[in-house]
Design a protein around this motif. Sequence first.
Motif, PDB file in Angstrom:
ATOM      1  N   GLU A 137     -33.057  79.985  36.933  1.00  0.00           N
ATOM      2  CA  GLU A 137     -32.937  81.405  37.292  1.00  0.00           C
ATOM      3  C   GLU A 137     -31.505  81.745  37.710  1.00  0.00           C
ATOM      4  O   GLU A 137     -30.984  82.820  37.370  1.00  0.00           O
ATOM      5  N   ARG A 138     -30.852  80.845  38.450  1.00  0.00           N
ATOM      6  CA  ARG A 138     -29.455  81.093  38.820  1.00  0.00           C
ATOM      7  C   ARG A 138     -28.582  81.208  37.577  1.00  0.00           C
ATOM      8  O   ARG A 138     -27.684  82.059  37.507  1.00  0.00           O
ATOM      9  N   ALA A 139     -28.853  80.380  36.585  1.00  0.00           N
ATOM     10  CA  ALA A 139     -28.086  80.438  35.345  1.00  0.00           C
ATOM     11  C   ALA A 139     -28.306  81.775  34.641  1.00  0.00           C
ATOM     12  O   ALA A 139     -27.349  82.410  34.173  1.00  0.00           O
ATOM     13  N   ILE A 140     -29.554  82.202  34.550  1.00  0.00           N
ATOM     14  CA  ILE A 140     -29.865  83.482  33.887  1.00  0.00           C
ATOM     15  C   ILE A 140     -29.151  84.632  34.578  1.00  0.00           C
ATOM     16  O   ILE A 140     -28.494  85.464  33.934  1.00  0.00           O
ATOM     17  N   VAL A 141     -29.252  84.691  35.902  1.00  0.00           N
ATOM     18  CA  VAL A 141     -28.645  85.781  36.661  1.00  0.00           C
ATOM     19  C   VAL A 141     -27.130  85.778  36.481  1.00  0.00           C
ATOM     20  O   VAL A 141     -26.505  86.822  36.243  1.00  0.00           O
ATOM     21  N   SER A 142     -26.528  84.601  36.586  1.00  0.00           N
ATOM     22  CA  SER A 142     -25.074  84.490  36.452  1.00  0.00           C
ATOM     23  C   SER A 142     -24.608  84.909  35.067  1.00  0.00           C
ATOM     24  O   SER A 142     -23.640  85.668  34.929  1.00  0.00           O
ATOM     25  N   LEU A 143     -25.290  84.460  34.039  1.00  0.00           N
ATOM     26  CA  LEU A 143     -24.883  84.770  32.668  1.00  0.00           C
ATOM     27  C   LEU A 143     -25.055  86.254  32.359  1.00  0.00           C
ATOM     28  O   LEU A 143     -24.222  86.857  31.673  1.00  0.00           O
ATOM     29  N   LYS A 144     -26.127  86.850  32.877  1.00  0.00           N
ATOM     30  CA  LYS A 144     -26.337  88.279  32.645  1.00  0.00           C
ATOM     31  C   LYS A 144     -25.265  89.110  33.353  1.00  0.00           C
ATOM     32  O   LYS A 144     -24.809  90.135  32.833  1.00  0.00           O
ATOM     33  N   LYS A 145     -24.849  88.676  34.539  1.00  0.00           N
ATOM     34  CA  LYS A 145     -23.778  89.377  35.245  1.00  0.00           C
ATOM     35  C   LYS A 145     -22.475  89.335  34.445  1.00  0.00           C
ATOM     36  O   LYS A 145     -21.662  90.257  34.512  1.00  0.00           O
ATOM     37  N   GLN A 146     -22.293  88.239  33.714  1.00  0.00           N
ATOM     38  CA  GLN A 146     -21.095  88.098  32.880  1.00  0.00           C
ATOM     39  C   GLN A 146     -21.212  88.865  31.566  1.00  0.00           C
ATOM     40  O   GLN A 146     -20.267  88.901  30.782  1.00  0.00           O
ATOM     41  N   GLY A 147     -22.387  89.454  31.327  1.00  0.00           N
ATOM     42  CA  GLY A 147     -22.594  90.200  30.091  1.00  0.00           C
ATOM     43  C   GLY A 147     -22.864  89.320  28.881  1.00  0.00           C
ATOM     44  O   GLY A 147     -22.768  89.793  27.740  1.00  0.00           O
ATOM     45  N   ARG A 148     -23.240  88.070  29.125  1.00  0.00           N
ATOM     46  CA  ARG A 148     -23.522  87.158  28.017  1.00  0.00           C
ATOM     47  C   ARG A 148     -24.931  87.407  27.470  1.00  0.00           C
ATOM     48  O   ARG A 148     -25.872  87.694  28.232  1.00  0.00           O
ATOM     49  N   ARG A 149     -25.078  87.290  26.158  1.00  0.00           N
ATOM     50  CA  ARG A 149     -26.399  87.405  25.538  1.00  0.00           C
ATOM     51  C   ARG A 149     -27.063  86.026  25.564  1.00  0.00           C
ATOM     52  O   ARG A 149     -26.537  85.064  24.993  1.00  0.00           O
ATOM     53  N   ILE A 150     -28.210  85.953  26.231  1.00  0.00           N
ATOM     54  CA  ILE A 150     -28.943  84.683  26.314  1.00  0.00           C
ATOM     55  C   ILE A 150     -29.904  84.620  25.138  1.00  0.00           C
ATOM     56  O   ILE A 150     -30.890  85.358  25.087  1.00  0.00           O
ATOM     57  N   GLY A 151     -29.607  83.743  24.184  1.00  0.00           N
ATOM     58  CA  GLY A 151     -30.409  83.665  22.965  1.00  0.00           C
ATOM     59  C   GLY A 151     -31.766  83.038  23.180  1.00  0.00           C
ATOM     60  O   GLY A 151     -32.743  83.416  22.529  1.00  0.00           O
ATOM     61  N   ALA A 152     -31.838  82.081  24.099  1.00  0.00           N
ATOM     62  CA  ALA A 152     -33.120  81.402  24.335  1.00  0.00           C
ATOM     63  C   ALA A 152     -33.057  80.571  25.602  1.00  0.00           C
ATOM     64  O   ALA A 152     -31.983  80.134  26.035  1.00  0.00           O
ATOM     65  N   LEU A 153     -34.215  80.384  26.182  1.00  0.00           N
ATOM     66  CA  LEU A 153     -34.445  79.397  27.232  1.00  0.00           C
ATOM     67  C   LEU A 153     -35.143  78.229  26.549  1.00  0.00           C
ATOM     68  O   LEU A 153     -36.161  78.411  25.879  1.00  0.00           O
ATOM     69  N   LEU A 154     -34.591  77.012  26.704  1.00  0.00           N
ATOM     70  CA  LEU A 154     -35.029  75.875  25.899  1.00  0.00           C
ATOM     71  C   LEU A 154     -35.451  74.699  26.772  1.00  0.00           C
ATOM     72  O   LEU A 154     -34.713  73.736  26.960  1.00  0.00           O
ATOM     73  N   PRO A 155     -36.650  74.727  27.363  1.00  0.00           N
ATOM     74  CA  PRO A 155     -37.129  73.570  28.125  1.00  0.00           C
ATOM     75  C   PRO A 155     -37.481  72.400  27.212  1.00  0.00           C
ATOM     76  O   PRO A 155     -37.855  72.589  26.055  1.00  0.00           O
ATOM     77  N   VAL A 156     -37.352  71.194  27.758  1.00  0.00           N
ATOM     78  CA  VAL A 156     -37.687  69.963  27.034  1.00  0.00           C
ATOM     79  C   VAL A 156     -38.797  69.247  27.794  1.00  0.00           C
ATOM     80  O   VAL A 156     -38.675  69.018  29.001  1.00  0.00           O
ATOM     81  N   HIS A 157     -39.867  68.906  27.110  1.00  0.00           N
ATOM     82  CA  HIS A 157     -40.960  68.151  27.725  1.00  0.00           C
ATOM     83  C   HIS A 157     -40.652  66.658  27.585  1.00  0.00           C
ATOM     84  O   HIS A 157     -40.518  66.139  26.477  1.00  0.00           O
ATOM     85  N   LEU A 158     -40.564  65.959  28.722  1.00  0.00           N
ATOM     86  CA  LEU A 158     -40.010  64.611  28.747  1.00  0.00           C
ATOM     87  C   LEU A 158     -41.058  63.505  28.775  1.00  0.00           C
ATOM     88  O   LEU A 158     -41.989  63.541  29.583  1.00  0.00           O
TER      89      LEU A 158
END
Length: 376
Positions: free
Chosen positions: A116-137
């Motif tokens: 969530e911190r990454a999403i908020v920070s990137l949106k503040k920078q005006g970056r387009r977030i193409g996807a959230l990509l979790p990995v099941h380990l």
Amino acid sequence: MSTYEIYLSPPFPAPNTKRYVQEAIDSGWMAPAGPFLNRFEALLRAYHGVAAVALNTGTAALHLALKAAGVRAGDVVILPAFTFVATYNAVRYLGAEPVLVDSDATHWHMSVQATERAIVSLKKQGRRIGALLPVHLYGAMAPVDALCNLAQAYGVPLVEDAAEALGVRWGQQPAGTFGVTAALSFNGNKIITTSGGGAFLSADEEVAKKVLYWATQAKQATNGDWCHEEVGYNYRMSNLLAAVGCAQMEYLPHFIERKREIAGHYRRLLKESEQKEHIVWQPVLPQVQPTYWLNCLLFAKPAMREAAMRRLREAGVECRRLWNPLHRQPLARQCLFFTEDDTATRLYAHGLCLPSGHALTEAQQARIAELIQQAL
């Protein structure tokens, strides 16, 4: 190349393998098309309840899963640092920028808070977030409930890297069916194998048709000739390998049962070491029905892990450290990394994967446990 007496996760031929492969050869369908390819995709669809496209690698499946989700050049894609490099590479194939987040020590998967911190920070920078990509380990699952909620709240597509999670369920829902798209792997060491191979999953039939189109060189027939309007890829699985996959999928329930038996026996053998807090097994979230594709544990000290690994390898037992995090890799050191305590590096420093193949015997497990206890 090293030769071991006991390998980490060798492929296991399901009962109908030879018969199906021979049928494929006898029928002449050895190319990337044919009845077994259709049957394999139908088996995957029946198991997951969504459309499936069989491809030649899990990395190809992940590449097209991201592309189908709308990731494009210049986007950022948020993924865990604690994963295999294929997750990172697939993002780069599309000209997108990977942004790394740390692991959560309570389950080893990507931290919801760091994400969530990454999403908020990137949106503040005006970056387009193409996807959230979790990995099941390692045959378990990331906290998909919380990650799906984040993705929905911030309007970001969620794509699942389920390469290590075929057969795992969150409640009754299979891994690979939570995101808009997902990727599976059938590499030689996975819970089922097609030698090499992977699959794209999506509940959207039109998206699956588009992926099939891309995977077959984006070709369409016009007046008896092939017409190409987009860049395509030579990513289709062959009918011959799909024959192997059909036999493996038929046997998947047995494979899962066997993996769980192996996990239970390891835990009984090493119970004393666990009680002494010398080792801790990979945590599994309470909603998850794991497959224990690999049995993974942390040692109290890195020196303990190194001693155990050395003793196992000297005795002819293949084992390996947990993933070396991406932010430590030369190709990804310039990536943004959202963390508080660098849990991913601690997992790498303390963790070990033990042999977990379907044919592993109790006597072999006892020998492995004995070697670990001697090292401790």
